[in-house]
Motif scaffolding. Sequence first.
Motif, mmCIF file in Angstrom:
data_model
loop_
_atom_site.group_PDB
_atom_site.id
_atom_site.type_symbol
_atom_site.label_atom_id
_atom_site.label_comp_id
_atom_site.label_asym_id
_atom_site.label_seq_id
_atom_site.Cartn_x
_atom_site.Cartn_y
_atom_site.Cartn_z
ATOM 1 N N GLU A 25 131.726 16.783 42.522
ATOM 2 C CA GLU A 25 130.473 16.285 41.963
ATOM 3 C C GLU A 25 130.664 15.239 40.877
ATOM 4 O O GLU A 25 129.748 14.463 40.608
ATOM 5 C CB GLU A 25 129.646 17.448 41.429
ATOM 6 C CG GLU A 25 129.234 18.411 42.532
ATOM 7 C CD GLU A 25 128.514 19.634 41.997
ATOM 8 O OE1 GLU A 25 128.185 19.664 40.791
ATOM 9 O OE2 GLU A 25 128.286 20.551 42.796
ATOM 10 N N THR A 78 124.622 2.214 39.519
ATOM 11 C CA THR A 78 124.548 3.136 40.653
ATOM 12 C C THR A 78 124.674 2.347 41.948
ATOM 13 O O THR A 78 124.079 1.274 42.089
ATOM 14 C CB THR A 78 123.215 3.918 40.620
ATOM 15 O OG1 THR A 78 123.135 4.641 39.393
ATOM 16 C CG2 THR A 78 123.114 4.894 41.780
ATOM 17 N N ASP A 125 124.463 11.311 49.894
ATOM 18 C CA ASP A 125 123.366 10.396 50.224
ATOM 19 C C ASP A 125 123.488 10.074 51.708
ATOM 20 O O ASP A 125 124.207 9.149 52.088
ATOM 21 C CB ASP A 125 123.459 9.133 49.376
ATOM 22 C CG ASP A 125 122.269 8.200 49.571
ATOM 23 O OD1 ASP A 125 121.298 8.599 50.234
ATOM 24 O OD2 ASP A 125 122.331 7.063 49.064
ATOM 25 N N ASP A 146 129.361 10.198 38.562
ATOM 26 C CA ASP A 146 128.612 11.288 39.181
ATOM 27 C C ASP A 146 128.491 10.973 40.661
ATOM 28 O O ASP A 146 128.137 9.850 41.037
ATOM 29 C CB ASP A 146 127.226 11.422 38.544
ATOM 30 C CG ASP A 146 127.310 12.039 37.164
ATOM 31 O OD1 ASP A 146 127.825 13.169 37.063
ATOM 32 O OD2 ASP A 146 126.874 11.382 36.194
ATOM 33 N N PRO A 189 131.354 12.645 49.535
ATOM 34 C CA PRO A 189 131.716 12.863 48.129
ATOM 35 C C PRO A 189 133.155 13.337 47.934
ATOM 36 O O PRO A 189 133.822 12.915 46.982
ATOM 37 C CB PRO A 189 130.712 13.914 47.660
ATOM 38 C CG PRO A 189 129.512 13.672 48.514
ATOM 39 C CD PRO A 189 130.084 13.295 49.870
ATOM 40 N N THR A 201 126.008 2.932 46.452
ATOM 41 C CA THR A 201 126.277 3.884 47.525
ATOM 42 C C THR A 201 127.520 3.467 48.296
ATOM 43 O O THR A 201 127.725 2.287 48.575
ATOM 44 C CB THR A 201 125.067 3.971 48.477
ATOM 45 O OG1 THR A 201 123.926 4.363 47.713
ATOM 46 C CG2 THR A 201 125.297 4.994 49.571
ATOM 47 N N THR A 209 127.821 8.599 49.816
ATOM 48 C CA THR A 209 127.785 9.137 48.459
ATOM 49 C C THR A 209 127.112 8.136 47.538
ATOM 50 O O THR A 209 127.471 6.953 47.532
ATOM 51 C CB THR A 209 129.219 9.402 47.943
ATOM 52 O OG1 THR A 209 129.873 10.296 48.838
ATOM 53 C CG2 THR A 209 129.218 9.989 46.550
ATOM 54 N N ARG A 210 126.177 8.610 46.750
ATOM 55 C CA ARG A 210 125.607 7.800 45.674
ATOM 56 C C ARG A 210 126.480 8.021 44.442
ATOM 57 O O ARG A 210 126.669 9.150 43.994
ATOM 58 C CB ARG A 210 124.174 8.191 45.375
ATOM 59 C CG ARG A 210 123.583 7.330 44.251
ATOM 60 C CD ARG A 210 122.127 7.599 44.015
ATOM 61 N NE ARG A 210 121.474 7.696 45.308
ATOM 62 C CZ ARG A 210 120.511 8.575 45.600
ATOM 63 N NH1 ARG A 210 120.066 9.400 44.715
ATOM 64 N NH2 ARG A 210 119.997 8.624 46.810
ATOM 65 N N THR A 238 127.095 7.176 40.499
ATOM 66 C CA THR A 238 126.561 6.658 39.246
ATOM 67 C C THR A 238 127.728 6.542 38.281
ATOM 68 O O THR A 238 128.333 7.538 37.889
ATOM 69 C CB THR A 238 125.457 7.564 38.671
ATOM 70 O OG1 THR A 238 124.401 7.663 39.639
ATOM 71 C CG2 THR A 238 124.902 6.990 37.375
ATOM 72 N N GLU A 291 126.846 12.076 44.333
ATOM 73 C CA GLU A 291 125.805 12.844 45.006
ATOM 74 C C GLU A 291 125.783 12.479 46.485
ATOM 75 O O GLU A 291 125.829 11.288 46.821
ATOM 76 C CB GLU A 291 124.437 12.508 44.431
ATOM 77 C CG GLU A 291 124.264 12.814 42.967
ATOM 78 C CD GLU A 291 122.908 12.339 42.481
ATOM 79 O OE1 GLU A 291 121.883 12.777 43.068
ATOM 80 O OE2 GLU A 291 122.866 11.535 41.552
#
Length: 145
Positions: free
Chosen positions: A79, A9, A102, A98, A16, A11, A106-107, A109, A100
């Motif tokens: 997403e 993970t 942040d 994935d 996104p 950032t 975007t985070r 994963t 998300e």
Amino acid sequence: MPDTELRHTFTVAAAPAAVSAHLAEPANYVGLSPLVVEVRDVSREDEATRYTAVERFRFLGFLRHDNPIVVTLHLDGTEAVYGDVVSPGGVRIGYRFDLEPDGDGTRVTDTLRLHAPFGLLRFAASRARAVQLARSGILTGRLES
């Protein structure tokens, strides 16, 4: 067939939608995965994009092996980007990014699920992990500049 899961993970300072758009384009995987030197035979269907990527392995500094892999890529809006890889030698990889929100970024994963014949899993997992860790820095650099 033995299997393992690798997860990383990180950032990225990009929305996104921008990360998803970058990961949805097969040509962007040249260099994004340090082993991928070519993408060809791209076909887009309603729900999937399929293509062949060529991974280049170097041994002893001067020997090389080009490994064509068949990749299927799917989008889940902004997403997730996910799919699978079929490689010669019985190596199969399910992958998923994935995404998300942040803050302003975007985070991401990055999850890989590897299946390989007995005796090959350790080698495949070590290469996949090195690519996974390098990919986070490359993607970050591409989208933050």
